[in-house]
Every structure is written in structure tokens, then in C-alpha cells.
Design a protein around this motif. Structure first.
Motif, PDB file in Angstrom:
ATOM      1  N   THR A  77       0.844  -1.190   0.000  1.00  0.00           N
ATOM      2  CA  THR A  77       0.000   0.000   0.000  1.00  0.00           C
ATOM      3  C   THR A  77       0.882   1.244   0.000  1.00  0.00           C
ATOM      4  O   THR A  77       2.083   1.173   0.272  1.00  0.00           O
ATOM      5  N   GLU A  80      -1.082   6.105   2.647  1.00  0.00           N
ATOM      6  CA  GLU A  80      -2.446   6.323   3.125  1.00  0.00           C
ATOM      7  C   GLU A  80      -3.254   5.034   3.164  1.00  0.00           C
ATOM      8  O   GLU A  80      -4.469   5.067   3.356  1.00  0.00           O
ATOM      9  N   VAL A  82      -3.748   2.849   0.677  1.00  0.00           N
ATOM     10  CA  VAL A  82      -4.374   2.454  -0.593  1.00  0.00           C
ATOM     11  C   VAL A  82      -3.517   1.366  -1.240  1.00  0.00           C
ATOM     12  O   VAL A  82      -2.304   1.547  -1.419  1.00  0.00           O
ATOM     13  N   CYS A 106      -8.815   1.545  -0.109  1.00  0.00           N
ATOM     14  CA  CYS A 106      -8.115   2.058   1.069  1.00  0.00           C
ATOM     15  C   CYS A 106      -8.431   1.182   2.280  1.00  0.00           C
ATOM     16  O   CYS A 106      -9.604   0.914   2.579  1.00  0.00           O
TER      17      CYS A 106
END
Length: 598
Positions: A77, A80, A82, A106
Motif C-alpha cells: 500500500t 495512506e 491504498v 483504502c
């Protein structure tokens, strides 16, 4: 909350569950998915390309070796939470899609409850979340181990996670993730600007290449520009940046060829930073999988081949039926190429009037012809300089324009209409068509020499009816258009995947967009929500298929089954059912009475 959460060794878990509850989540209900639009995801993947490249180089091989044959995925990821990349078993990927553990979604703790990715982000440390420790009940079939990845300056870059379909992750998994993160951070450390000298530090020379050694990076003058946490501990020096290596080591390190030298209990090795240790900025980094499919081998093969050649000055020719996504394919390819900072200029050769196509493509000098602009016109070819020129429906280009295009490809220059001075251009040509160019060449309608210039690599994108990921693709397009949390009912999904879709993805996208708007935010998207022009052929195809395959049933029974399913799907609405079946209301009433329904 589970009893184990209250035990002292699970204080972090208790705090995570409490944060999940304070975020308004309910463990019995699947939370809403926060999913990026495709263009936003591609941008984030590009911004993290050096991190992704380090993961592919250092972590993926370890993961493949240790988790071969298991239902596991390696997930990356951004900072954040995501998901920007994933590797591992494709069949397990489909299972994870059911909980939206997929690219673009997310997984922050406040959105998904206690999970390894989100909790590692929240606590900024390694986290292992096993089975029932997940806050959301539907997530408890997986076990996850995740560690945050930091830049040399201490910025949180992302999270590396291993997710498996098993009850317990072993201590070996914890060590593996920590080792992967250490290797990745060390790799990024060697890419800092002005880094010229690398010094490895350890208590034993056997550890100097272990991945767990201390690393100090200095500039050409010997001043420290970066270091890892291990080096700070070993050298017992918290403020190392800007210091000279001599002062740190209390040894003279004026040459980069110095061999291992003991310094008290420490040994170190000083060497120049080799280009091979870094991920070159000029080197193209491709996403691990084509973002335009969900498990179709032909799409993936076309993507990988295109990515290998897009920066090699080789023309690409993309074939496929109308609506298969040739334009979207080129957009994604442009974003992954070295020309991503340059323009992507698309020209639909079939939509331009025959007498204007040459001036549109090649431009013209001021006043070159009656009606021409006094300022002249640059033309699409020159607009695409330093970028990619996408010639869609190339088969519809007139022969005269084909001749001028051939000159552009051969000489890398364009001569605007009414001008004698050529202009140099630096462009990558990508052409596309749904027509058979071989046949057009044989008929004299397309220049053979241009065809051979364009077909450096021919890629054929499959029709929607041929794709292996049809169901997942339908679900993804529906998610893009749904106005509320909604799923496609099983009966409708069966009809949609069996349909031949003459307009391919373009037609499917339009149908699902309209149906989602007509559904009034119902929990299930059903056949009754589809416009009549598509609902009728779906039903006729189903009835025809049943007539051919039914065993022990006659056609009348098959049609009756279809009638009942349509009636139930429309919740007893006589008008909708009659309209979809193409019969009058009186006929429908009569058939329902025969089936015992008043």
C-alpha cells in the motif's frame, strides 16, 4: 469484544478495537469500500514506482519461495493505506476481492476496522492480525502480517503485508516481513541524492551483507547524508547527518577502496555506491499487472508485451472489436511509459472528414488554402512531440494521408501543408483498428509499406464474451456506477456473463450505468432494472440456451420457467414483465393463471 483482547499482551489490539468502534464501525456489517478512480490509482502507482520496484526486486522473490503453493498474497500500500500492488496466487486474489482487498481500495483502520495494514499504519510498527482478531467478522477467514516502510528521511511510504487464508501466521512470517522491509529500506537508502559512498557497519564481518547491518551514506566529501536505524544504534550517535565519516568512525576513510577494518568491536566496509544497487530513475517501472483486467491471460500478455516495447521506438498496432477498450489500453500504457510527462494525442481517423484529415494531422502554414487560419495550425503530429500519437481507426485513413504518415515515421519529421520547411518531431506511434488490415492491403485500400511500419508489434485485445474475467469485470464496472452499496443478483449476473455483448465493454458500461440509475439505490441490481432493449435479448438468449440444453424438458416448460423468473424478478409487476417478455398484459395474465398464479 473477544476475551483475548482484554489480556495484557493484547493491549495494542484492545486499543485498535476501541478505535474501530469509535470510528462508527460494526463488526457484524461489512464497511463501505473507499475505492479510488482508475486514473487516481495509476497516478499513485506511478508516484510509488521506486518503492514498487524495490518490492519486486527484493521482496517478491522471497515471498514466492516461502509461500509457494499457498493461498497467500503479498500486498503493498501507499502511505495512506491504498493498495497499489499485489502478488501471489490468482485464485486467492478472487477470494480477497469479495472483501475488497484489491488494488485501489483504502484499508485504513478507521475504514476497515482492525487489520494488519490499517493498524500498522495507525501504530507505525509491525502488526500481526490473526483470524478472529480482525474487527470485521467477514475478514476473519484471513491472517495478515504487515510492516510499515519508511524513507531515509523518516517519511512513512507505505505498508508491506502478507495475507493468507489460514488461522495462524508463524513467527517465521513475522521475521520474513521484517527482513523484507529492512531490505527495501536499505535499497531506498542507497538512492538518496548526492549519495556517493556507502559504509556498512556490523559487530561481525559475516553480518556485513546480511541485510541487517548498519548502513551510512555519505556524499563525495565524506559528509553523512543518510543512515539507517541500525547504524545509529551501533555507532551510538543519534545526530549523524552532516557529520564527517572520519569523526564517526574515528578512522581515516579518504579512499573508497578501503578493506574491512576493525574498530573496537565493530567492523566496517567502505565502497562507492554502484548504479546496480539502485533503481535507475530513467528505467521504466511497470505495474505488476495490467489495471484493465481481473485475471484475463490475453489482456495480461498484451500488456506485458506492450510495456516492454513502448520505450523502444517500436510502433504498436492494437487490434480488436469496437468497444473492447483499445483507447483505455493506450491511456494506461502512456501513463507507464517514459513519455508520461509528454502529451497523449488521440485522433479518430474515422471521425475526421476526408478532405480535412491531412490538415488536422500534419498542420498547415498561415493562409495555406481557402478558409485556412491566418495563424496556421500546428497539427496533431506536432502536438504529440515528446509524447504518444494514438491513431484510432487507422484503417479509415485516406491513401494520400497514409503516404504523408509514412514519411513522418521514416524521417521523424513533418511538413505542414503549404510549407516547404520540415519540422522534426519525437513521437511514439500507436495505431488501432477493428478492421482486417491484411485484407485491406490485398484490396489496395491500405498501403503495404505503411502497414509494415505500423506493425512492429501487433496486439489483439479479446472481445468481452471471450474474456476469462468477465464476471469480475462486470462487478467492477457496476461498482463504478452504483449510487449506493449494491450487488448484482445471481440471476442477472448469470445472464450478463452469458450474453454475447456485440458492443463489448462500451455497451456493458452504458447498460450498467443506466441500470444503476434506474435501480433507485436498491440493495440488489436485478433484471427489472435493465432497460428493455437489453433485457429482452438477455431473456431470449437464456430461453434459447435452455431449449438446447434442458434434459427431459420441452420448450413450453423452459419458456414457463423463464416467465416465472421474470415475474419474480419484477416483484409481480405485470406491466414490466409483459414488456420484457414482449407479450400483452392479457396474454401474461392468461399464462400466469395456467401456472396457478392469480
Amino acid at each position: 469484544m473477544h476475551s483475548f483482547v482484554d489480556s495484557p499482551q493484547h493491549d495494542w489490539l484492545e486499543q485498535s478495537w476501541r478505535r474501530s468502534q469509535q470510528a462508527g464501525l460494526d463488526e457484524q456489517h461489512v464497511p463501505e469500500h473507499v475505492r479510488l478512480e482508475q486514473d487516481q490509482l495509476v497516478l499513485r502507482q506511478y508516484q510509488a514506482k521506486h518503492l514498487t520496484a524495490a518490492v519486486e526486486q527484493l521482496a517478491v522473490p522471497l515471498f514466492n519461495q516461502m509461500f509457494a503453493g499457498t493461498n497467500s498474497r503479498l500486498i503493498l500500500t501507499d502511505g495512506e493505506g491504498v493498495i497499489i500492488g499485489a502478488w501471489g496466487q490468482s485464485r486467492f486474489e478472487q477470494r480477497l476481492t469479495s472483501i475488497a482487498l484489491e488494488s485501489g481500495v483504502c484499508w485504513q483502520e478507521s475504514l476497515k476496522g482492525t487489520n494488519a495494514i490499517g493498524t500498522a499504519l495507525a501504530d507505525q510498527r509491525f502488526v500481526m492480525v490473526v483470524g478472529d482478531q480482525h474487527f470485521i467478522r467477514k475478514h476473519r477467514f484471513i491472517s495478515c502480517s504487515a510492516g510499515p516502510v519508511f524513507s531515509p528521511s523518516g517519511e512513512l511510504l507505505g505498508v508491506l503485508d502478507i495475507t493468507s487464508e489460514q488461522k495462524v501466521h508463524s513467527e517465521q512470517t513475522r521475521m520474513l516481513i521484517q527482513n523484507m522491509v529492512q531490505l527495501i529500506e536499505n535499497c531506498l537508502l542507497c538512492q538518496v541524492p548526492n549519495g556517493k559512498i556507502r559504509v556498512d557497519v556490523a559487530f561481525d564481518k559475516q553480518l556485513l551483507n546480511s541485510g541487517w547491518q548498519g548502513i551510512v551514506i555519505a556524499d563525495e566529501a565524506g559528509h553523512v547524508v543518510a543512515h539507517n536505524a541500525v547504524a545509529a544504534r551501533l555507532l551510538d550517535h543519534r545526530r549523524m547527518l552532516g557529520c564527517h565519516i572520519d569523526a564517526l568512525m574515528d578512522n581515516s576513510l579518504k579512499t573508497v577502496s578501503r578493506s574491512l577494518v576493525p574498530s573496537g568491536e565493530l567492523v566496517f566496509n567502505c565502497q562507492p555506491i554502484q548504479k546496480a544497487e539502485t533503481v535507475p530513475r530513467s528505467s521504466p517501472v511497470y505495474s505488476p499487472s495490467c489495471p484493465l483486467h481481473f485475471g484475463d491471460s490475453r489482456m495480461e500478455q498484451a500488456w506485458q508485451q506492450a510495456c516492454k516495447l513502448i520505450n523502444k521506438d517500436v510502433s504498436l498496432l492494437i487490434l480488436g472489436e469496437t468497444g473492447v477498450g483499445k483507447g483505455e489500453f493506450v491511456k494506461q500504457l502512456h501513463s507507464q511509459s517514459q513519455r508520461h510527462t509528454g502529451p497523449l494525442v488521440a485522433v479518430n481517423c474515422g471521425a475526421l472528414p476526408q478532405d480535412l484529415i491531412e490538415s488536422e494531422l500534419f498542420g498547415y502554414a498561415p493562409g495555406a488554402f481557402t478558409g485556412a487560419s491566418k495563424q496556421g495550425y500546428q497539427g496533431k503530429v506536432r502536438q504529440a512531440d515528446k509524447g504518444i500519437l494514438f491513431l484510432d481507426e487507422i484503417a479509415d485513413m485516406p491513401l494520400a494521408a497514409q503516404c504523408r504518415l509514412l514519411h513522418v515515421l521514416q524521417e521523424k519529421e513533418v511538413v505542414p501543408i503549404g510549407c516547404n520547411q520540415p519540422s522534426k518531431v519525437d513521437i511514439q506511434i500507436v495505431a488501432a483498428t477493428h478492421k482486417n488490415l491484411d485484407e485491406l492491403v490485398a484490396q489496395g485500400l491500405f498501403r503495404q509499406d505503411l502497414y509494415y511500419r505500423l506493425n512492429g508489434l501487433i496486439l489483439t485485445l479479446p472481445a468481452l464474451r471471450e474474456r476469462q474475467d468477465c464476471e469480475a469485470l462486470i462487478a467492477a464496472i457496476h461498482r463504478k456506477h452504483q449510487t449506493a452499496e449494491q450487488h448484482i443478483c445471481e440471476h442477472l449476473m448469470t445472464l450478463l456473463t452469458a450474453y454475447h455483448w456485440p458492443g463489448n465493454i462500451r455497451e456493458l458500461d452504458n447498460v450498467l450505468r443506466v441500470a444503476s440509475l434506474l435501480s433507485d439505490e436498491a440493495e440488489l441490481l436485478m433484471l427489472s432494472h435493465l432497460p428493455q432493449h437489453i433485457a429482452e435479448p438477455l431473456l431470449k438468449q437464456e430461453a434459447g440456451g435452455r431449449a438446447e440444453t434442458a434434459t427431459g424438458k420441452d420448450l413450453r416448460t423452459t419458456i414457463s420457467d423463464t416467465l416465472l423468473e421474470t415475474y419474480r424478478a419484477n416483484k409481480g409487476n405485470i406491466s414490466k414483465t409483459a414488456r420484457m417478455l414482449g407479450v400483452s398484459r392479457n396474454t401474461l395474465y392468461r399464462k400466469l393463471r395456467k401456472l396457478g398464479i392469480s
